[in-house]
Write a protein that holds these residues in place. Structure first.
Motif: not given
Length: 462
Positions: A267-292
């Motif tokens: 969600t817009r108010r979600t904070v994901l710790a680390h994210g070291t292995f997130i993919t490009g598609a993951d990054m796009d999804r996180i950005a679309q949701r407004g998460s951090a």
């Protein structure tokens, strides 16, 4: 001098409202209203500046500077007693052998109080005015952490951890059932919101699945519903290590990011710790949701087996702030996280394997500058949490730390003429606890070392 509510301060202020955008407010006046909110920033040369300067009743002496308070986006509050221990084993061993047995001790509220009081006081003295906390599975101890943050004046977001999967969680440390985990989460949210000392909502509740490996699908789905119904923040771990990232891929057939999204936890108010292995598609999804993402560069050295691609994530629109990850990171100071963020970016860019030629050794365009690292520790954390903190701007809370570069037992040495930009760099690279002489949250003084460093004048001199 203690509180600055209803007062105005004359001095030099540093902040970085955007990545790479350092602003030096030299000889500026910052006015704080009775609620602890910045009501005005008067800069030299602006209309009304001279009147604002004449009315200022708090004056910073030479060698003292104000920085926004730090925002720590990832703290395991119960792990403070093991800070600096057991950092030479893999993550899954560290959790099962050391961390879970320690966290289980928080069933004892006397132990919890001693630990949490020390943690909150120490974080405030390090200039951390806002903390995003994982607690434990224990309802009473987690409520106690809320009480202590309110008593000591820290701005905080606190989550009762959910760990309900008997297949992955130890018998001695987990929720009694999925139903109990969800009911306890709802009860905790109600406790924080109805707390008699929390009228300013300085402490907020957080929906907190520890990570996918510790939770059943039923609890993840239930927590997603609670997040939607309550509007609470959400925090969890995401693609932290080879082991954790691979576990989720095997269990759900998708990455952590996509799995969390399916459960309604992105969600817009979600904070994901680390994210070291997130993919490009993951990054796009996180950005679309407004998460951090809570970038934890120091603990990543010990447990993530890789460097988080910070610049790449930010380029794709992902909100990123900094976290200490106590105790996976062996320092309670975000100053150390700032320094490691700078170092990690350089290592990722230039590479670390000397057997490879320079052109193949690193990942181009990965380093960050000092202003961006400063931004990540302050304003970026506020953006991630959707809170008006981390910068000296009207409408924002006056959460700040006073740095004295002259204290003899401090670690900052300015021995030659330096620009103000250079002074900030020295502060970020060299400051230690003795240099942090006062800390405020919402205009209230919450940590003081040498209050005589600030000069006050009567607001209506006769």
């Amino acid at each position: 001098m203690t509180d600055v509510r209803g007062r105005s301060i004359f001095g030099t202020f540093f902040h970085a409202p955007a990545p790479g955008a350092l602003e030096v407010l030299h000889e500026a006046v910052v006015a704080v209203d009775e609620k602890g909110t910045i009501s005005r920033v008067a800069r030299r040369g602006e209309s009304g500046y001279e009147a604002a300067r004449a009315a200022a009743d708090v004056v910073l002496p030479d060698g003292c500077y104000l920085l926004p308070g730090f925002v720590d986006l990832h703290v395991h509050a119960p792990q403070y007693p093991q800070l600096g221990q057991a950092l030479d084993v893999p993550l899954e061993v560290w959790l099962q052998k050391y961390t879970f047995p320690l966290e289980a001790r928080y069933a004892n509220t006397d132990f919890a109080r001693r630990s949490y009081e020390a943690l909150v006081a120490d974080l405030l003295s390090h200039g951390t005015t806002t903390g995003l906390y994982f607690a434990t599975v224990h309802q009473e101890a987690t409520r106690l952490l809320v009480d202590i943050c309110l008593e000591k004046g820290q701005r905080a977001l606190v989550g009762k951890v959910v760990m309900d999967d008997p297949a992955t969680c130890p018998d001695f440390y987990r929720d009694g059932s999925t139903e109990a985990a969800l009911a306890d989460t709802r009860a905790f949210i109600d406790y924080v919101r109805a707390h008699p000392d929390n009228g300013e909502a300085r402490v907020l509740p957080v929906v907190t699945p520890r990570f996918i490996p510790s939770c059943t699908d039923e609890s993840l789905a239930g927590l997603g519903k609670i997040a939607a119904e309550s509007g609470c923040h959400v925090q969890t771990h995401c693609s932290e290590s080879d082991w954790e990232h691979g576990f989720v891929l095997e269990r759900h057939g998708v990455t952590d990011t996509e799995s969390l999204d399916r459960f309604g936890l992105l969600t817009r108010r979600t904070v994901l710790a680390h994210g070291t292995f997130i993919t490009g598609a993951d990054m796009d999804r996180i950005a679309q949701r407004g998460s951090a993402v809570a970038h934890c560069p120091l603990s990543n050295v010990y447990f993530s087996s890789a460097v988080f691609p910070l610049r790449a994530a930010m380029a794709r629109g992902v909100r990123v702030g900094l976290g200490t990850d106590i105790s996976g990171g062996p320092s309670a100071s975000l100053f150390d996280s700032v320094r490691m963020a700078l170092a990690a970016g350089r290592m990722l860019e230039i590479g670390v394997n000397p057997d490879l030629p320079p052109e193949r050794r690193g990942r181009p365009d990965s380093r960050i500058d000092t202003a961006t690292a400063f931004h990540l520790a302050t304003a970026a954390g506020g953006h991630a949490l959707d809170l008006p903190i981390g910068q000296f701007t009207p409408g924002y809370h006056f959460d700040a730390m006073l740095i004295d570069t002259r204290v003899p037992d401090g670690t900052i040495r300015i021995l030659a003429e330096s620009s103000l930009e250079d002074v900030l760099q020295k502060i970020l690279y060299l400051a230690s606890k003795p240099n942090i002489v006062q800390v405020w949250v919402g205009g209230h003084s919450v940590a003081t070392r040498t209050p005589s460093a600030i000069k006050t004048v009567p607001s209506n001199p006769s």
